[in-house]
Design an enzyme around this catalytic site. Sequence first.
Site, PDB file in Angstrom:
ATOM      1  N   ARG A 187       7.707  15.829 -30.598  1.00 23.23           N
ATOM      2  CA  ARG A 187       9.104  15.849 -30.564  1.00 23.23           C
ATOM      3  C   ARG A 187      10.023  15.200 -31.748  1.00 23.23           C
ATOM      4  O   ARG A 187      11.051  15.862 -32.111  1.00 23.23           O
ATOM      5  CB  ARG A 187       9.639  15.002 -29.323  1.00 23.23           C
ATOM      6  CG  ARG A 187       9.224  15.957 -28.088  1.00 23.23           C
ATOM      7  CD  ARG A 187       9.814  15.270 -26.743  1.00 23.23           C
ATOM      8  NE  ARG A 187       9.852  16.018 -25.627  1.00 23.23           N
ATOM      9  CZ  ARG A 187       9.936  15.940 -24.399  1.00 23.23           C
ATOM     10  NH1 ARG A 187       9.999  14.419 -24.108  1.00 23.23           N
ATOM     11  NH2 ARG A 187       9.787  16.513 -23.455  1.00 23.23           N
ATOM     12  N   LYS A 230       3.089  22.844  -7.057  1.00 20.54           N
ATOM     13  CA  LYS A 230       3.642  23.323  -5.788  1.00 20.54           C
ATOM     14  C   LYS A 230       4.407  24.589  -5.751  1.00 20.54           C
ATOM     15  O   LYS A 230       4.924  24.869  -6.845  1.00 20.54           O
ATOM     16  CB  LYS A 230       4.463  22.309  -5.250  1.00 20.54           C
ATOM     17  CG  LYS A 230       3.639  21.007  -4.501  1.00 20.54           C
ATOM     18  CD  LYS A 230       4.880  20.080  -3.871  1.00 20.54           C
ATOM     19  CE  LYS A 230       4.037  18.924  -3.455  1.00 20.54           C
ATOM     20  NZ  LYS A 230       5.162  17.849  -2.959  1.00 20.54           N
ATOM     21  N   GLY A 245       5.713  20.700 -19.858  1.00 23.27           N
ATOM     22  CA  GLY A 245       4.928  19.646 -20.402  1.00 23.27           C
ATOM     23  C   GLY A 245       3.485  19.532 -20.160  1.00 23.27           C
ATOM     24  O   GLY A 245       2.944  19.302 -21.180  1.00 23.27           O
ATOM     25  N   GLY A 253      11.408  20.579 -17.718  1.00 29.13           N
ATOM     26  CA  GLY A 253      12.509  20.795 -16.956  1.00 29.13           C
ATOM     27  C   GLY A 253      13.586  21.870 -17.355  1.00 29.13           C
ATOM     28  O   GLY A 253      13.899  22.791 -16.804  1.00 29.13           O
TER      29      GLY A 253
HETATM   30  P1  AMP Z   1       3.606  21.192 -12.043  1.00 27.11           P
HETATM   31  O1  AMP Z   1       4.341  19.710 -12.493  1.00 27.11           O
HETATM   32  O2  AMP Z   1       4.316  21.696 -10.925  1.00 27.11           O
HETATM   33  O3  AMP Z   1       3.647  22.037 -13.094  1.00 27.11           O
HETATM   34  O4  AMP Z   1       2.136  20.942 -11.589  1.00 27.11           O
HETATM   35  C1  AMP Z   1       1.366  20.181 -12.431  1.00 27.11           C
HETATM   36  C2  AMP Z   1       0.309  19.376 -11.700  1.00 27.11           C
HETATM   37  O5  AMP Z   1      -0.298  20.398 -10.777  1.00 27.11           O
HETATM   38  C3  AMP Z   1      -1.068  18.970 -12.693  1.00 27.11           C
HETATM   39  O6  AMP Z   1      -0.730  17.537 -12.641  1.00 27.11           O
HETATM   40  C4  AMP Z   1      -2.076  19.280 -11.796  1.00 27.11           C
HETATM   41  O7  AMP Z   1      -2.932  18.183 -11.529  1.00 27.11           O
HETATM   42  C5  AMP Z   1      -1.602  19.901 -10.519  1.00 27.11           C
HETATM   43  N1  AMP Z   1      -2.299  20.844 -10.004  1.00 27.11           N
HETATM   44  C6  AMP Z   1      -2.717  21.966 -10.321  1.00 27.11           C
HETATM   45  N2  AMP Z   1      -3.767  22.630  -9.670  1.00 27.11           N
HETATM   46  C7  AMP Z   1      -3.735  21.884  -8.404  1.00 27.11           C
HETATM   47  C8  AMP Z   1      -4.632  22.039  -7.345  1.00 27.11           C
HETATM   48  N3  AMP Z   1      -5.427  22.826  -7.016  1.00 27.11           N
HETATM   49  N4  AMP Z   1      -4.234  20.812  -6.462  1.00 27.11           N
HETATM   50  C9  AMP Z   1      -3.686  20.001  -6.486  1.00 27.11           C
HETATM   51  N5  AMP Z   1      -2.836  19.893  -7.735  1.00 27.11           N
HETATM   52  C10 AMP Z   1      -2.902  20.602  -8.560  1.00 27.11           C
END
Ligand code: AMP
Length: 400
Positions: A37, A201, A354, A377
Amino acid sequence: MQLRTIKEIEITEKKVFIRCDFNVPQDEFGNITDDRRIRSALSTIRYCIDHDCAVILGSHSGRPKGSFDPKFTLEPVAKRLQTLLKREVALAGDVIGEDACSKAAALGRGEVLLLENLRFEPGETQNDESFAAKLAKMADVYINDAFGVSHRAHASVEAITRFFDDAHKAAGFLLSKEINFFHKVLQNPARPFVAVIGGSKVSGKLQALENLLPRVDKLIIGGGMAFTFLKALGEEVGSSLVENDLIEDARRVMEEAKRRGVKFYLPVDVVCAQAIEPNAVTIYATTKEIPQGWMGLDIGPATTRLFREALDGAQMILWNGPMGVFEVDKFAKGSIKISHRIAESHATKIVGGGDTADLVQRADDADEMSFISTGGGASLELLEGKTLPGVKALEIKGVV
Ligand code: AMP
């Protein structure tokens, strides 16, 4: 939408305030572990120095509670900047206090001053106008180069723009590059345009999915969010991450994709474990037969192959979100293989978020990507179709 950039305003010999994003990761000893950054901000800073400006830099770091806290000082940033710029960088002892104001007032052409962590002042996160006025008073020109915080209506990002007219405020090189890339992706993508969306999620990315649907040719879903879609299709997902209250939304997204002729890809097999642990026993299962008590934590080999083929021929690829729990080696393989596949594609490849940026770095694919966004974000809000508060004030009115 077009941004007014630093090149379009007169800055020669002026006192310039540049809002940067120097919120860099540090280890327990305060050493900067990743200075991307800081390096990303150098072109704007150097441009100002080359135009004989007196340069005042402002940034936040971490989440201090609105007062001085040595844990969040920008001292390590000042040192790293000094090394990278090969010139002295003075660090003010405060943000708008006596030290900062007197140093800013005495700053000569070609000199650089870094204010202390902007969040040492409670007014920063409150978008407080009187705090913004004090910051604005230090300079003749305002430049925003902090894409990572441009989705926040904070004083040094939003309120401060009210104190400069159009001829005295603009976007720095980093901010304009980020905005232009996402603008092109959303308004004028090269086709076929494939979005690869993963992460934990559905709830975090539902709006982005809805905004992408009318624009993409293919949508590839991986990571934890895939299981809500799979459950909506009636599959056996075992104990995988599912957001039951979003099953209806997931169904709606899939129906909308079908109606629009968007090819919608979900995993067909996964790597499963009973716990997210480095030594966990793992099995492969198809997404129709994940046993009870087992969680899908990475895409399996058949899915990797399917996704690889779906990416064939893409002219533009947008990637946001890992395909599995990549932080644990055992569940990182799928994400790394997808990273390699995207990297080797001839498409324009844009990486946002990120986690995904870290992943691409870890897979040693960063140099092969067309563009890696520095703000998680902020890039997600752009994908959701929102206008960022820090950007709105820098738009050239009337230009679409
Ligand atoms: P996000 O912040 O929504 O982009 O999510 C990133 C996070 O999703 C990472 O820390 C991953 O460990 C988690 N992640 C990815 N695949 C899975 C999964 N199958 N089950 C649980 N967590 C997950």
